[in-house]
Structures are given as structure tokens and as C-alpha cells.
Design an enzyme around this catalytic site. Structure first.
Site, mmCIF file in Angstrom:
data_model
loop_
_atom_site.group_PDB
_atom_site.id
_atom_site.type_symbol
_atom_site.label_atom_id
_atom_site.label_comp_id
_atom_site.label_asym_id
_atom_site.label_seq_id
_atom_site.Cartn_x
_atom_site.Cartn_y
_atom_site.Cartn_z
ATOM 1 N N HIS A 107 0.801 -1.229 0.000
ATOM 2 C CA HIS A 107 0.000 0.000 0.000
ATOM 3 C C HIS A 107 0.840 1.289 0.000
ATOM 4 O O HIS A 107 0.541 2.240 0.730
ATOM 5 C CB HIS A 107 -0.956 0.016 1.194
ATOM 6 C CG HIS A 107 -2.102 -0.961 1.084
ATOM 7 N ND1 HIS A 107 -2.629 -1.395 -0.112
ATOM 8 C CD2 HIS A 107 -2.846 -1.598 2.050
ATOM 9 C CE1 HIS A 107 -3.645 -2.226 0.116
ATOM 10 N NE2 HIS A 107 -3.778 -2.389 1.403
ATOM 11 N N HIS A 181 -9.907 2.333 0.050
ATOM 12 C CA HIS A 181 -9.953 1.188 0.944
ATOM 13 C C HIS A 181 -11.127 1.277 1.929
ATOM 14 O O HIS A 181 -10.971 0.949 3.115
ATOM 15 C CB HIS A 181 -8.624 1.091 1.693
ATOM 16 C CG HIS A 181 -8.210 -0.287 2.073
ATOM 17 N ND1 HIS A 181 -9.012 -1.110 2.822
ATOM 18 C CD2 HIS A 181 -7.084 -0.991 1.818
ATOM 19 C CE1 HIS A 181 -8.383 -2.257 3.019
ATOM 20 N NE2 HIS A 181 -7.213 -2.218 2.410
ATOM 21 N N GLU A 322 -11.949 -2.997 -3.382
ATOM 22 C CA GLU A 322 -10.888 -2.069 -3.777
ATOM 23 C C GLU A 322 -10.642 -2.233 -5.277
ATOM 24 O O GLU A 322 -9.965 -3.164 -5.703
ATOM 25 C CB GLU A 322 -9.604 -2.388 -3.003
ATOM 26 C CG GLU A 322 -9.782 -2.387 -1.506
ATOM 27 C CD GLU A 322 -8.684 -3.201 -0.817
ATOM 28 O OE1 GLU A 322 -7.492 -2.894 -0.993
ATOM 29 O OE2 GLU A 322 -9.024 -4.171 -0.119
HETATM 30 C C1 GAL Z 1 -5.907 -5.065 1.822
HETATM 31 C C2 GAL Z 1 -4.972 -6.224 1.634
HETATM 32 C C3 GAL Z 1 -4.929 -7.002 2.927
HETATM 33 C C4 GAL Z 1 -4.488 -6.096 4.062
HETATM 34 C C5 GAL Z 1 -5.379 -4.882 4.099
HETATM 35 C C6 GAL Z 1 -4.937 -3.873 5.124
HETATM 36 O O1 GAL Z 1 -5.979 -4.315 0.655
HETATM 37 O O2 GAL Z 1 -5.425 -7.023 0.545
HETATM 38 O O3 GAL Z 1 -4.072 -8.114 2.803
HETATM 39 O O4 GAL Z 1 -3.153 -5.736 3.906
HETATM 40 O O5 GAL Z 1 -5.409 -4.253 2.864
HETATM 41 O O6 GAL Z 1 -5.036 -4.363 6.413
#
Ligand code: GAL
Length: 357
Positions: A107, A181, A322
Site C-alpha cells: 500500500h 480502501h 478495492e
Molecule cells: C488489503 C490487503 C490485505 C491487508 C489490508 C490492510 O488491501 O489485501 O491483505 O493488507 O489491505 O489491512
């Protein structure tokens, strides 16, 4: 209807964050902070006309600064994971991305777009109010090449839809993958788990992940697997199935590839719906992104950071849709192209439309 704003707290460096609320004539509203381009509330009516907040969030920016989970945030420069924090672009190796998820980059890194204070580039009042946030990510930030100029416009439409329009430009060839998110719970964010909420996804395949959720490169047809949402089904129906991919992730945490993603043009298509039988709230997902990460909040369990109003974090109490390109794309032939060159515009739109029946 229109836009109101209020202080949302102070960042560690003393800067002030603001919360903007965009409301239409029917009372549907979305609150977005300039910290992280974060959706903090979405107030949507149920079948009796009762409004509730259908996204998980915190009460002030101080919590968003330190808590994990990326609740409601605009995620970039590259959402999801890049294996070992390295990729090759135009023959050059970039191997200094911040490692923040086991051995991998997640991210956008140490201080991704989700943790930056964005500036307000414009607002529009009126029947369909909008807010445009802008961020400039300098060349080399978090190990990525090129100065990236990003803007994200949040529009509250008259039909109870939130439209999010992403744009980015660069001065050197780079990689970009932007998403939001938001953690949705159509029963209201504090209404319990989402396993009875019914999901439809227009996806023929999903990406298999390894034990660290890095794509192996395999695109698995959903046919005959717990990942088949082509006919609507409760999220919980196959959630506990004896399936190695579900077990590795502790639930759904996979990139779903939209049917015809390779040829789909710029048109916004209906790619998913979610429905809460208890309240009648329905969410329709329109996008021109090629994929969506379905994430059932499997890591949402940090007791140190209760959600708004003190409600505890609990796994499967929300789902994320997402919209994105494929995780780790720069490291896989045949994945989506996440390269952005000077003169090009990264230009994608996702619409979350709410109704009740
Ligand atoms: C999502 C990801 C998860 C986790 C989450 C944040 O986008 O696919 O594995 O990292 O974000 O907690």
C-alpha cells in the site's frame, strides 16, 4: 445539500486536518478527510429511510495517523503488494521500496498516500457537490521513480452515488495503482459481521496468492470454487470451505479479475453488487478498473484502535471492494499494465451507488 467542513484534528507535525461533508438533497452524505483522502462516513438510507454510517472509521485524525488497516483511505502510489519491494522498469532495477508487510511492500510504503495531508484543489457546491484533493509525490519518494501529480475527485450524486475519479501524471516512467480502501457494512458499521450480506461480482478469475499474499502468477477460473460470485451468494456461504486459497488469507483477500478485463474499454460497467437482507441496503459498484480486491477485513482485530464511538474492531465486520489493477503487476508478464509514462494520464473512475429495497 452542498459542502460543510469541520476540524478533524491535528497531525504530529502540527498541521490541521479537515473533514468535508458532501450532501445531496435526499440526505445521502459522504465525509472525506484531506488526511489520506479518507472516506470517514457514508450515511445511506435503509428500506425504512433510516440513515446509518455504512463504513468503518475513527473519530479523529489522530487515530488515522497511528492505526493500521487503511480504513477508507486513498491508497498509493501502488496499492496492495509488490514482492520484496522491487521491480524492473525500462531495464532499470528499483529495489528500495519500503518493506512493511513481512518481506514485501504494501500500500505505497512507510508513508503512502493514505497517510499524507492532501491539498484541496477545488470544490463544487450544488446538487452534486464534489471535492478534489491533490497530492504531489516527489521523484524517489518511497523508492518510486518520477514526480507523480495525483488528484482524486469525490462527487456525491443526486442518485445516492459516490463517484471517485482518480487522475495521475508523471514526469518519468513510473508505476501507479490507486484505490480506495473503504470498509463497507451495509447493515451499518456497528451491526455485526457481513457474512449474511449477499455479493455478486462479474469476475471469471482470481489471482492465487502465496503464504504472504503475493500473486503466484496463476489466474484461477472461479468456476467450482468458493470464489464464484457470478451468481449472488452470501459472503459467508463458502467462507469456511476447505479451500487452501481461503485458508492462506484467513478469508477473502484476493484480486478478482473482471470478465473481459483485457478488452474492456473506458466505459464504466456494473461489476458488483452487495445487498443486506436485514436492512435492504444495496450497493452497486461501477468502474472502468480491470479488477477488484475483495477483502473481508480478516486483519480487522486490533484492540488498541476501536472504531468510531468505541465499537471494537472485529474480523469480517466489513468488506472492501478495492477497484485496482493487479497487485505486483510490475513483476508479472501478462498481468495488467501499471506503467505510466510522461504525457499519459492515469484516469479511472469508480462509483459506489446506494439504494434500498
Ligand atoms: C488489503 C490487503 C490485505 C491487508 C489490508 C490492510 O488491501 O489485501 O491483505 O493488507 O489491505 O489491512
Amino acid at each position: 445539500m452542498g459542502i460543510t467542513k469541520r476540524p478533524f484534528g491535528t497531525l504530529p507535525d502540527g498541521q490541521e486536518a479537515t473533514l468535508y461533508t458532501l450532501r445531496n438533497a435526499g440526505g445521502f452524505s459522504v465525509s472525506v478527510s484531506d488526511f489520506g483522502g479518507t472516506i470517514v462516513h457514508i450515511l445511506a438510507p435503509d428500506r425504512k429511510g433510516q440513515f446509518q454510517n455504512v463504513v468503518c472509521g475513527y473519530d479523529s485524525v489522530e487515530e488515522y495517523v497511528v492505526a493500521d488497516g487503511y480504513l477508507g483511505a486513498t491508497v498509493g502510489r501502488f496499492c496492495n503488494r509488490i514482492a520484496r519491494g522491487r521491480f524492473t522498469l525500462e531495464g532499470k532495477v528499483y529495489d528500495d521500496l519500503y518493506i512493511n508487510d513481512g518481506p514485501n511492500h504494501l500500500h505505497g510504503g512507510k508513508v503512502g498516500f493514505s497517510h499524507r495531508l492532501w491539498s484541496v484543489a477545488g470544490t463544487e457546491e450544488g446538487e452534486e457537490p464534489s471535492l478534489t484533493l491533490r497530492l504531489v509525490s516527489p521523484d524517489g519518494e518511497e523508492g518510486y521513480p518520477g514526480r507523480l501529480d495525483v488528484s482524486v475527485t469525490f462527487t456525491v450524486r443526486a442518485d445516492h452515488a459516490l463517484a471517485i475519479h482518480y487522475e495521475a501524471r508523471t514526469d518519468q516512467t513510473t508505476v501507479v495503482n490507486l484505490t480506495n480502501h473503504a470498509y463497507f457494512n451495509l447493515g451499518g458499521y456497528a451491526s455485526g459481521d457481513v457474512l449474511d450480506q449477499v455479493l455478486w461480482l462479474d469476475a471469471q478469475s482470481y489471482l492465487r496468492g502465496d503464504e504472504n499474499l503475493i500473486p503466484t502468477g496463476e489466474m484461477i477460473p472461479v468456476d467450482g470454487t468458493p470464489f464464484d460470485f457470478r451468481t449472488p451468494k452470501a459472503i459467508g456461504r463458502d467462507f469456511f470451505a476447505d479451500d487452501a486459497d481461503l485458508k492462506k488469507a484467513g478469508g477473502y483477500d484476493h484480486c478478482f479479475n473482471f470478465t473481459d478485463w483485457q478488452s474492456a474499454g473506458r466505459e464504466l460497467r456494473l461489476r458488483g453488487t452487495a445487498f443486506d437482507p436485514a436492512t435492504g441496503r444495496k450497493l452497486e459498484l461501477f468502474t472502468n478498473s480491470p479488477c477488484v480486491q475483495l477483502y473481508t477485513a480478516n486483519f480487522l482485530k486490533n484492540p488498541a484502535f476501536p472504531l468510531s464511538g468505541g465499537y471494537p474492531q472485529m474480523t469480517q465486520h466489513a468488506f472492501c471492494l478495492e477497484t485496482q489493477k493487479m497487485p505486483d503487476s510490475p513483476n508479472h508478464e501478462g498481468f495488467t499494465d501499471t506503467t505510466l509514462c510522461p504525457g499519459e494520464v492515469f484516469d479511472y473512475t469508480t462509483v459506489y451507488r446506494f439504494s434500498a429495497e
